[in-house]
Design a protein around this motif. Structure first.
Motif, PDB file in Angstrom:
ATOM      1  N   GLU A 256       1.011   1.691   0.567  1.00 56.10           N
ATOM      2  CA  GLU A 256      -0.343   1.281   0.204  1.00 56.10           C
ATOM      3  C   GLU A 256      -0.805   1.965  -1.083  1.00 56.10           C
ATOM      4  O   GLU A 256      -1.298   1.308  -2.016  1.00 56.10           O
ATOM      5  CB  GLU A 256      -1.302   1.613   1.351  1.00 56.10           C
ATOM      6  CG  GLU A 256      -2.734   1.176   1.118  1.00 56.10           C
ATOM      7  CD  GLU A 256      -3.605   1.485   2.325  1.00 56.10           C
ATOM      8  OE1 GLU A 256      -3.918   0.558   3.066  1.00 56.10           O
ATOM      9  OE2 GLU A 256      -3.946   2.665   2.525  1.00 56.10           O
ATOM     10  N   ILE A 257      -0.618   3.268  -1.173  1.00 55.55           N
ATOM     11  CA  ILE A 257      -1.094   3.991  -2.354  1.00 55.55           C
ATOM     12  C   ILE A 257      -0.238   3.666  -3.571  1.00 55.55           C
ATOM     13  O   ILE A 257      -0.750   3.556  -4.692  1.00 55.55           O
ATOM     14  CB  ILE A 257      -1.139   5.505  -2.070  1.00 55.55           C
ATOM     15  CG1 ILE A 257      -2.274   5.782  -1.079  1.00 55.55           C
ATOM     16  CG2 ILE A 257      -1.325   6.310  -3.346  1.00 55.55           C
ATOM     17  CD1 ILE A 257      -2.469   7.233  -0.732  1.00 55.55           C
TER      18      ILE A 257
ATOM     19  N   GLY B 135       5.193   5.688   6.081  1.00 50.87           N
ATOM     20  CA  GLY B 135       5.641   4.555   5.271  1.00 50.87           C
ATOM     21  C   GLY B 135       4.492   3.672   4.836  1.00 50.87           C
ATOM     22  O   GLY B 135       4.410   3.278   3.665  1.00 50.87           O
ATOM     23  N   TYR B 136       3.570   3.373   5.757  1.00 53.14           N
ATOM     24  CA  TYR B 136       2.458   2.474   5.423  1.00 53.14           C
ATOM     25  C   TYR B 136       1.585   3.062   4.323  1.00 53.14           C
ATOM     26  O   TYR B 136       1.234   2.395   3.352  1.00 53.14           O
ATOM     27  CB  TYR B 136       1.616   2.195   6.675  1.00 53.14           C
ATOM     28  CG  TYR B 136       0.731   0.969   6.550  1.00 53.14           C
ATOM     29  CD1 TYR B 136       1.090  -0.225   7.169  1.00 53.14           C
ATOM     30  CD2 TYR B 136      -0.451   0.990   5.816  1.00 53.14           C
ATOM     31  CE1 TYR B 136       0.297  -1.366   7.070  1.00 53.14           C
ATOM     32  CE2 TYR B 136      -1.254  -0.135   5.708  1.00 53.14           C
ATOM     33  CZ  TYR B 136      -0.873  -1.312   6.329  1.00 53.14           C
ATOM     34  OH  TYR B 136      -1.664  -2.431   6.204  1.00 53.14           O
ATOM     35  N   ILE B 137       1.223   4.355   4.443  1.00 57.54           N
ATOM     36  CA  ILE B 137       0.311   4.945   3.467  1.00 57.54           C
ATOM     37  C   ILE B 137       0.998   5.141   2.119  1.00 57.54           C
ATOM     38  O   ILE B 137       0.366   4.989   1.061  1.00 57.54           O
ATOM     39  CB  ILE B 137      -0.275   6.276   4.002  1.00 57.54           C
ATOM     40  CG1 ILE B 137      -1.546   6.650   3.225  1.00 57.54           C
ATOM     41  CG2 ILE B 137       0.735   7.388   3.947  1.00 57.54           C
ATOM     42  CD1 ILE B 137      -2.712   5.763   3.490  1.00 57.54           C
ATOM     43  N   LEU B 138       2.289   5.476   2.105  1.00 54.31           N
ATOM     44  CA  LEU B 138       3.022   5.602   0.838  1.00 54.31           C
ATOM     45  C   LEU B 138       3.064   4.264   0.117  1.00 54.31           C
ATOM     46  O   LEU B 138       2.838   4.184  -1.096  1.00 54.31           O
ATOM     47  CB  LEU B 138       4.442   6.114   1.093  1.00 54.31           C
ATOM     48  CG  LEU B 138       4.601   7.601   1.439  1.00 54.31           C
ATOM     49  CD1 LEU B 138       6.038   7.891   1.837  1.00 54.31           C
ATOM     50  CD2 LEU B 138       4.194   8.472   0.263  1.00 54.31           C
TER      51      LEU B 138
ATOM     52  N   ILE C  23      -5.917  -3.119  -0.443  1.00 54.59           N
ATOM     53  CA  ILE C  23      -6.217  -2.776   0.956  1.00 54.59           C
ATOM     54  C   ILE C  23      -6.661  -4.018   1.729  1.00 54.59           C
ATOM     55  O   ILE C  23      -6.279  -4.218   2.889  1.00 54.59           O
ATOM     56  CB  ILE C  23      -7.280  -1.664   1.030  1.00 54.59           C
ATOM     57  CG1 ILE C  23      -6.738  -0.378   0.406  1.00 54.59           C
ATOM     58  CG2 ILE C  23      -7.676  -1.404   2.480  1.00 54.59           C
ATOM     59  CD1 ILE C  23      -7.690   0.794   0.490  1.00 54.59           C
ATOM     60  N   PHE C  24      -7.468  -4.863   1.087  1.00 58.54           N
ATOM     61  CA  PHE C  24      -7.910  -6.085   1.770  1.00 58.54           C
ATOM     62  C   PHE C  24      -6.715  -6.952   2.171  1.00 58.54           C
ATOM     63  O   PHE C  24      -6.590  -7.372   3.330  1.00 58.54           O
ATOM     64  CB  PHE C  24      -8.841  -6.880   0.861  1.00 58.54           C
ATOM     65  CG  PHE C  24      -9.129  -8.270   1.355  1.00 58.54           C
ATOM     66  CD1 PHE C  24      -9.937  -8.478   2.452  1.00 58.54           C
ATOM     67  CD2 PHE C  24      -8.570  -9.377   0.713  1.00 58.54           C
ATOM     68  CE1 PHE C  24     -10.199  -9.757   2.916  1.00 58.54           C
ATOM     69  CE2 PHE C  24      -8.824 -10.657   1.177  1.00 58.54           C
ATOM     70  CZ  PHE C  24      -9.636 -10.851   2.280  1.00 58.54           C
ATOM     71  N   LEU C  25      -5.832  -7.214   1.219  1.00 55.21           N
ATOM     72  CA  LEU C  25      -4.708  -8.100   1.511  1.00 55.21           C
ATOM     73  C   LEU C  25      -3.756  -7.490   2.527  1.00 55.21           C
ATOM     74  O   LEU C  25      -3.283  -8.172   3.444  1.00 55.21           O
ATOM     75  CB  LEU C  25      -3.957  -8.426   0.212  1.00 55.21           C
ATOM     76  CG  LEU C  25      -4.721  -9.286  -0.803  1.00 55.21           C
ATOM     77  CD1 LEU C  25      -3.923  -9.434  -2.086  1.00 55.21           C
ATOM     78  CD2 LEU C  25      -5.036 -10.663  -0.217  1.00 55.21           C
ATOM     79  N   LEU C  26      -3.473  -6.190   2.386  1.00 54.24           N
ATOM     80  CA  LEU C  26      -2.553  -5.553   3.327  1.00 54.24           C
ATOM     81  C   LEU C  26      -3.152  -5.480   4.719  1.00 54.24           C
ATOM     82  O   LEU C  26      -2.477  -5.770   5.718  1.00 54.24           O
ATOM     83  CB  LEU C  26      -2.185  -4.154   2.836  1.00 54.24           C
ATOM     84  CG  LEU C  26      -1.200  -4.067   1.661  1.00 54.24           C
ATOM     85  CD1 LEU C  26      -0.915  -2.608   1.308  1.00 54.24           C
ATOM     86  CD2 LEU C  26       0.110  -4.783   1.983  1.00 54.24           C
TER      87      LEU C  26
END
Length: 797
Positions: free
Chosen positions: A621-622, A616-619, A643-646
């Motif tokens: 994020e991308i 879930g996180y990588i989906l 990526i910085f904000l997440l």
């Protein structure tokens, strides 16, 4: 029955050293992510752009494999004191980074399908994974030995990564790609100095840091450590007059005979204009430029106001100047091209073309500028704008994709004067697809703007017959029909320059793919029955350059049948990376854990929770990186900001999860918030972001923070909360696990494996179904995690 976890010994780090643990871990995380992001920029230059996507899979696989081998070697590692182990791994890793950089720069990898080339790519892949393997080994040891501080350590990990995102752009701008990679080596050595508790180790770490700093100083000009092979070809340094990196690309100026060309990422090129405007008439320059298809826009609007997106070395600008345009607005995204080269180092060579009073240059993204400007133009022009610049956002994270969507064309039309036109030039082939897709996109945009039958609104012309690949074709399109006088002007020009051929005229449509598409007045219906995928693309799936149908990809038909093969091969590469990643996950993550756990009886259900969270996180994020490419103007900006904000907000969320989620019955709360927010974004975000593209960049950054920080905050809670539910403490303070003696290691391995596969799967889903579906899949993965939460709860006896 709960058993003690032998792989997770009691902490060897006193509470007084907590600051060392946190800072040391943050520095290692900073180094790892900076190396990963820098490799994507380097891979985009030395390999073809879609191979840049390998960096994220390499990093995730290396980190996961390091964690697995930390468990396999647990008995040997347990004999080494934590600070000594950490200092040794960090110092060794700093030296490894330098070695990996040299290997990457000196291995020639092309796109040829051969055993030799595959072997070279394998060496590059495995070598690049070593620093991440060592990092994963260190992280696993620290987390296993410091279970009581998992939220704080996880927060340090994420915050260190977030700082790497923040530092990437300025480091690339100041130091360049190779030197930025070396910076990751310096921070690893500094971390080794911090961890070292004896003088010998500290001296070694200091010596390594000093050597790497000396390498950066020696390479300040970028000539000592630089690209040796690019796209499988040796780069002759004698041709290079100037080279510079920034966050967007590597740009060099090569001397080619008597001409000079700007080369972007060792692939796309644009010649610097060197023509005297006062001596234009009757010159070779006049013939060469006016016999090219884009000149038709100048023929029809010689004194019009031009907006030129991606002017590069100035060919379209020069054409507009000599034909009498009183106002030429150039929008160039790369400041090295627009400022450093054309208005700086090579201003004299270009005869100050970009400094003429009628030329107005803006360093900006084309979509953002057009949407935000109050100006109206007679011509909005793009000529062969495709630099193939890419980042870890994926094989198709190209800023140029967003210039060719239906949404973009609507914005172009809305910034035209009543009788203005769009002039788009693309490469075309014996079996048309790129310029043909431009017609399809423009037709759909006109339909949305209320033009029901736009057959008289197009003129299409090529430089010669379409009897070979790589023929430039211009598509002229207006909101109103072309007049008889305009058609006559085009015919007169075609007669003067017989190299030019009309492919479609309103009064003489001809008999070809262009006339068939325009006659059908149904771009989607036409595309369904056409050999290539020429359907209109929108901002939700902006993959304009991907023209192969699925069966062509699987059969490899069409991959080497045109100059667009590099783009279409990227789709096959993506599928191959998915298969390779799956095999690597099984080989380096799952199999070692299965062998090590042989004879144990464990339930797989808790592991599915960590798979779902990682996926879930990588989906998400991308999907956000791709979505924010348009909003922020370039893949690199989207990558670093998202990526910085997440990561930063997820780090804070992880840190506070222990306080806010102190009971197992609260573990479902952040998952529900994540799921609800993501589904709301699926339906609400695309249109809202598109409407705000024209806002000032600083304001767009603030909006990005408002959208992503709250979401990232709660996304940082499920993983450490899940680990805490797997790991508990007895009343005597000893560490126990609810499900298995190696629960933490299995959780890390499965989370990493899901991230590796998810990083590729996200792009596959986006290409086939769009970014909204990708984000919805991320929400669905979190929904699975929510349903699996009860199986994590530790029941005390």
């Amino acid at each position: 029955m709960s058993v003690a976890a032998p792989s997770s010994p009691v902490s060897t780090l006193p509470e007084l050293k907590d600051r060392t643990v946190v800072i040391g871990l943050a520095l290692v995380s900073f180094s790892a992510l900076l190396l990963e992001l820098s490799l994507t920029r380097l891979f985009s230059v030395i390999l073809f752009y879609h191979f840049a996507f390998l960096a994220i899979s390499i990093a995730l696989l290396g980190l996961g494999a390091g964690g697995v081998f930390a468990y396999l070697l647990r008995s040997k590692l347990a004999q080494i004191e934590t600070r000594k182990l950490a200092a040794t791994l960090c110092t060794a890793n700093a030296a490894v980074v330098v070695i990996v950089l040299e290997i990457v720069l000196h291995i020639p990898v092309s796109l040829q399908v051969s055993v030799k080339n595959f072997g070279r790519l394998t060496v590059l892949y495995l070598a690049s994974a070593v620093p991440f393997f060592l990092t994963g080994l260190l992280f696993s040891v620290i987390f296993a030995r410091e279970m009581r501080r998992i939220p704080r350590l996880y927060a340090a990990d994420l915050c260190g990564g977030a700082l790497a995102c923040l530092g990437l752009v300025p480091l690339l701008n100041w130091l360049g790609g190779p030197n930025t990679i070396l910076v990751s080596g310096i921070t690893l050595a500094i971390s080794g100095m911090l961890w070292a508790d004896d003088r010998r180790l500290r001296k070694i770490a200091t010596a390594v840091a000093t050597v790497v700093v000396a390498l950066i100083v020696a390479n300040h000009s970028g000539r000592v450590i630089d690209v040796v092979y690019a796209k499988g070809q040796f780069r002759d340094p004698s041709m290079v007059e100037f080279q510079r990196w920034n966050a967007l690309s590597r740009v060099e100026v090569d001397k080619i005979g008597s001409a000079k060309a700007i080369v972007i990422d060792a692939d796309a090129s644009t010649y610097i204009m060197n023509a005297d405007v006062s001596k234009w008439r009757g010159s070779e320059w006049e013939h060469n430029l006016m016999s090219a298809p884009p000149a038709l826009a100048n023929v029809l609007r010689p004194h019009g106001d031009f907006a030129i997106i991606g002017p590069g070395g100035g060919v379209d600008v020069l054409r507009a100047v000599v034909n009498g345009s009183p106002s030429i607005t150039g929008i160039e995204i790369n400041p090295i091209i627009a400022t450093t080269i054309m208005r700086g180092r090579y201003a004299d060579y270009s005869l100050h073309l970009y400094q003429r009073p009628e030329v107005h240059m803006h360093v900006n993204d084309g979509r953002s500028f057009i949407r935000s400007t109050p100006q109206m133009f007679d011509v909005v022009q793009m000529t062969l704008v495709d630099t193939w610049a890419s980042t870890a956002a994926g094989a198709f994270a190209l800023s140029e994709n967003n210039l060719y969507t239906v949404n973009a064309f609507r914005e172009y039309f809305q910034h035209l004067k009543p009788d203005g036109m769009i002039a788009i030039t693309r490469w075309e082939f014996q079996h048309p697809r790129e310029a043909l897709r431009v017609v399809a996109v423009a037709m759909d945009a006109l339909h949305q703007l209320g033009v029901a039958t736009p057959s008289a609104n197009f003129i299409v012309a090529s430089q010669g017959a379409l009897d070979a690949d790589g023929i430039p074709v211009v598509v002229l399109v207006k909101k109103s029909p072309f007049t008889t006088a305009e058609e006559a002007a085009v015919r007169d020009h075609l007669q003067r320059y017989d190299e030019l051929k009309a492919l479609y005229m309103p009064s003489d449509p001809g008999n070809n793919a262009f006339s068939s598409l325009i006659k059908s007045n149904d771009p989607y219906g036409f595309a369904r029955h056409y050999a290539y995928n020429v359907a209109p693309v929108n901002d939700d799936a902006p993959f304009f350059f991907f023209t192969l149908n699925p069966e062509q990809i699987l059969s490899q038909r069409g991959l080497h049948k045109g100059i667009d093969w590099k783009v279409n091969l990227g789709v096959l590469v993506l599928l191959l990376v998915l298969a390779i990643s799956a095999a690597a996950v099984v080989l380096f993550l799952v199999l070692p854990m299965v062998v090590a756990s042989e004879g144990s009886r464990h339930s797989a259900w808790p592991l599915l929770y960590f798979i779902a969270v990682g996926l879930g996180y990588i989906l998400v994020e991308i999907a956000f990186i791709q979505r924010f490419v348009l909003f922020l103007g370039h893949p690199t900006y989207a990558l670093t900001v998202v990526i910085f904000l997440l990561m930063l907000s997820s780090g804070v969320g992880s840190l506070l999860s222990r306080v806010w989620l102190d009971r197992a019955d609260k573990a479902w709360l952040p998952l529900v918030v994540v799921i609800g927010t993501l589904f709301a974004y699926v339906f609400l975000l695309p249109n809202r972001l598109a409407m705000m593209v024209g806002l000032p960049f600083d304001l767009r950054l603030i909006i990005s923070g408002l959208l992503l920080i709250p979401l990232g905050f709660v996304m940082g809670m499920p993983f450490p909360t899940g680990l805490r539910l797997l790991v508990s403490s007895r009343a005597d303070g000893s560490v126990v696990t609810a499900h298995r003696d190696n629960a933490v290691e299995w959780a890390w391995a499965m989370n990493a494996g899901a991230s590796v596969l998810g990083s590729v799967l996200a792009m596959v889903i986006a290409i086939q179904f769009g970014l909204s579906v990708t984000l919805a899949c991320g929400a669905t993965a979190y929904l699975m995690a929510l349903l699996l939460t009860p199986v994590l709860a530790f029941k005390r006896s």
